[in-house]
Design an enzyme around this catalytic site. Structure first.
Site, PDB file in Angstrom:
ATOM      1  N   TYR A 165     -12.286   3.925   1.234  1.00 20.03           N
ATOM      2  CA  TYR A 165     -13.409   3.747   2.151  1.00 20.03           C
ATOM      3  C   TYR A 165     -14.275   4.999   2.207  1.00 20.03           C
ATOM      4  O   TYR A 165     -15.503   4.907   2.288  1.00 20.03           O
ATOM      5  CB  TYR A 165     -12.882   3.365   3.533  1.00 20.03           C
ATOM      6  CG  TYR A 165     -12.194   2.014   3.508  1.00 20.03           C
ATOM      7  CD1 TYR A 165     -12.875   0.850   3.858  1.00 20.03           C
ATOM      8  CD2 TYR A 165     -10.875   1.892   3.080  1.00 20.03           C
ATOM      9  CE1 TYR A 165     -12.259  -0.393   3.792  1.00 20.03           C
ATOM     10  CE2 TYR A 165     -10.246   0.655   3.016  1.00 20.03           C
ATOM     11  CZ  TYR A 165     -10.936  -0.480   3.371  1.00 20.03           C
ATOM     12  OH  TYR A 165     -10.326  -1.707   3.294  1.00 20.03           O
ATOM     13  N   SER A 203       0.835  -1.205   0.000  1.00 18.88           N
ATOM     14  CA  SER A 203       0.000   0.000   0.000  1.00 18.88           C
ATOM     15  C   SER A 203       0.866   1.250   0.000  1.00 18.88           C
ATOM     16  O   SER A 203       0.562   2.239  -0.690  1.00 18.88           O
ATOM     17  CB  SER A 203      -0.921   0.002   1.222  1.00 18.88           C
ATOM     18  OG  SER A 203      -1.870  -1.046   1.174  1.00 18.88           O
ATOM     19  N   ALA A 228      -4.872  -1.131  -2.790  1.00 11.88           N
ATOM     20  CA  ALA A 228      -4.195  -0.510  -1.640  1.00 11.88           C
ATOM     21  C   ALA A 228      -5.199  -0.296  -0.514  1.00 11.88           C
ATOM     22  O   ALA A 228      -6.374  -0.005  -0.771  1.00 11.88           O
ATOM     23  CB  ALA A 228      -3.571   0.819  -2.041  1.00 11.88           C
ATOM     24  N   LYS A 229      -4.728  -0.443   0.712  1.00 15.72           N
ATOM     25  CA  LYS A 229      -5.626  -0.212   1.851  1.00 15.72           C
ATOM     26  C   LYS A 229      -5.433   1.228   2.308  1.00 15.72           C
ATOM     27  O   LYS A 229      -4.701   1.528   3.258  1.00 15.72           O
ATOM     28  CB  LYS A 229      -5.332  -1.205   2.976  1.00 15.72           C
ATOM     29  CG  LYS A 229      -6.498  -1.378   3.955  1.00 15.72           C
ATOM     30  CD  LYS A 229      -6.286  -2.592   4.841  1.00 15.72           C
ATOM     31  CE  LYS A 229      -7.394  -2.741   5.881  1.00 15.72           C
ATOM     32  NZ  LYS A 229      -8.703  -3.031   5.279  1.00 15.72           N
ATOM     33  N   CYS A 230      -6.087   2.122   1.585  1.00 14.72           N
ATOM     34  CA  CYS A 230      -5.979   3.556   1.892  1.00 14.72           C
ATOM     35  C   CYS A 230      -7.363   4.107   2.219  1.00 14.72           C
ATOM     36  O   CYS A 230      -8.377   3.625   1.720  1.00 14.72           O
ATOM     37  CB  CYS A 230      -5.355   4.321   0.730  1.00 14.72           C
ATOM     38  SG  CYS A 230      -6.262   4.222  -0.827  1.00 14.72           S
TER      39      CYS A 230
END
Length: 364
Positions: free
Chosen positions: A208, A105, A202-204
């Protein structure tokens, strides 16, 4: 000087929450509402690299209004859990995979890669000092939230020259309120989560934030979660607002959407695939169209559907709704294979079953 190995200075909380108050809260912690006494913190700058690693009392952080994260959203995070074992020990599940995804990420968001030993060291140190916050209720765990933000005081579109990495911990009970046997999901026809070439893998936080209007629409329609379709054809099921999706068929095979860059590579997702292959099940990572989902559910070819992720673990999908769609899956509740995979996964996480893949690390 860049840190080459975990070396955390520890400052204990001068006035931690009294044990009696803490234990009362842990009887029903919910999810994401309670926080432990301490947090981990490491800084990065172009001059010093990673430095100033510490465990300190949890509290507000001072931030300049011109901090880069507030304007250009350079931010990533992770989610994993610490579990209490039957003999009073504490375990982590596949934390090294979270460390790898955190680095992936960071690369996508033009941020410095945090070395795995710092990521894992921050988790181990924080859990060790706040271990009494792990709920002893059935299904209880300590949810860990590592995150990194751009902290340079600067207005300009460029990668930040300074970053702050932190970990906070939150006692967790059930993710969905009421402990429902299955959830109802809403198909979003007006929003998409990610497009090819974007930040879907990517966990950004931006992923969300962009999903929130669709999730609000789902709640307004009486559903628990939103289902996103692909951004190109608006036809293929991708993932829920915060979970990967699976489909179980009458021949015992399972299917999940492929990782093409628009879907988060879930660690629970990968674990489920591995456990299914261990059982000799046919596993497909292939696109699945929303009209096929409905047709298979109505014909009986599709027997079960479920969502999975660190927070919710494995959650059955009992009903699917949309503006022109409304169908149930199986008997509308948990399916046999869904339950079996969930039970196998949870047993491994909590040290109650053999761990053939070396996923579990006992840290206390």
């Amino acid at each position: 000087m860049t840190l080459s190995a975990p070396s955390f200075a520890v400052e204990h909380h001068a006035a931690p929450l009294a044990a009696s108050e803490r234990d009362a809260l842990l009887e029903n912690p919910g999810f994401g509402r309670l926080f432990t006494d301490h947090m981990a913190m490491v800084r990065w700058s172009t001059e010093q690299g990673w430095h100033d690693a510490q465990i300190r009392p949890r509290g507000p952080i001072q931030m300049d209004p011109a901090s880069s994260v507030l304007h250009y959203a350079q931010e990533i995070f992770e989610g994993l859990k610490a579990y209490r074992t039957d003999d009073g020990g504490v375990t982590l599940f596949r934390a090294a995979a979270n460390a790898q995804r955190f680095r992936d990420s960071a690369m996508r968001m033009a941020m410095p890669e945090l070395p795995d030993d710092l990521f894992l060291g921050s988790i181990r140190e924080l859990v060790a000092i706040d271990r009494d916050w792990i709920p002893s209720i059935e299904g209880g765990s300590l949810y860990l939230r590592p995150f990194m933000i751009a902290s340079e005081v600067f207005l300009g579109v460029k990668p930040s020259a300074e970053y702050l990495y932190m970990v906070i911990a939150s006692p967790a009970g059930a993710y969905f309120k009421g402990g429902a046997p299955s959830i109802t999901v809403w198909i979003s026809d007006g929003y998409t989560r990610a497009a090819p070439g974007g930040t879907g893998a990517a966990k950004c936080g931006g992923n969300y934030a962009a999903s929130l209007p669709a999730q609000a629409e789902a709640i307004a329609e009486g559903c628990d979660q939103v289902v996103f379709l692909d951004a190109v054809e608006r036809r293929f099921v991708e993932e829920l607002g915060g979970m990967n999706t699976f489909f179980v068929f009458d021949d015992g095979s399972i299917q999940t959407p492929p990782l093409t860059g628009t879907i988060l590579p879930g660690i629970t997702r990968d674990s489920i695939l591995t456990l299914a292959r261990d059982e000799g099940l046919a596993v497909r990572e292939q696109p699945y169209a929303i009209d096929q989902w409905e047709a298979d559910a109505k014909s009986g070819r599709l027997r079960e559907s479920f969502a999975c992720g660190t927070a919710a673990v494995v959650t059955p999908i009992g009903r699917v709704r949309g503006r022109a769609t409304d169908f149930s899956i199986g008997n509308g509740g948990p399916g046999t294979l869904t339950n079996r995979l969930r039970e196998r996964l949870v047993a491994i996480q909590r040290g109650q079953a053999a761990d053939p893949h070396g996923w579990v690390e006992r840290i206390l």
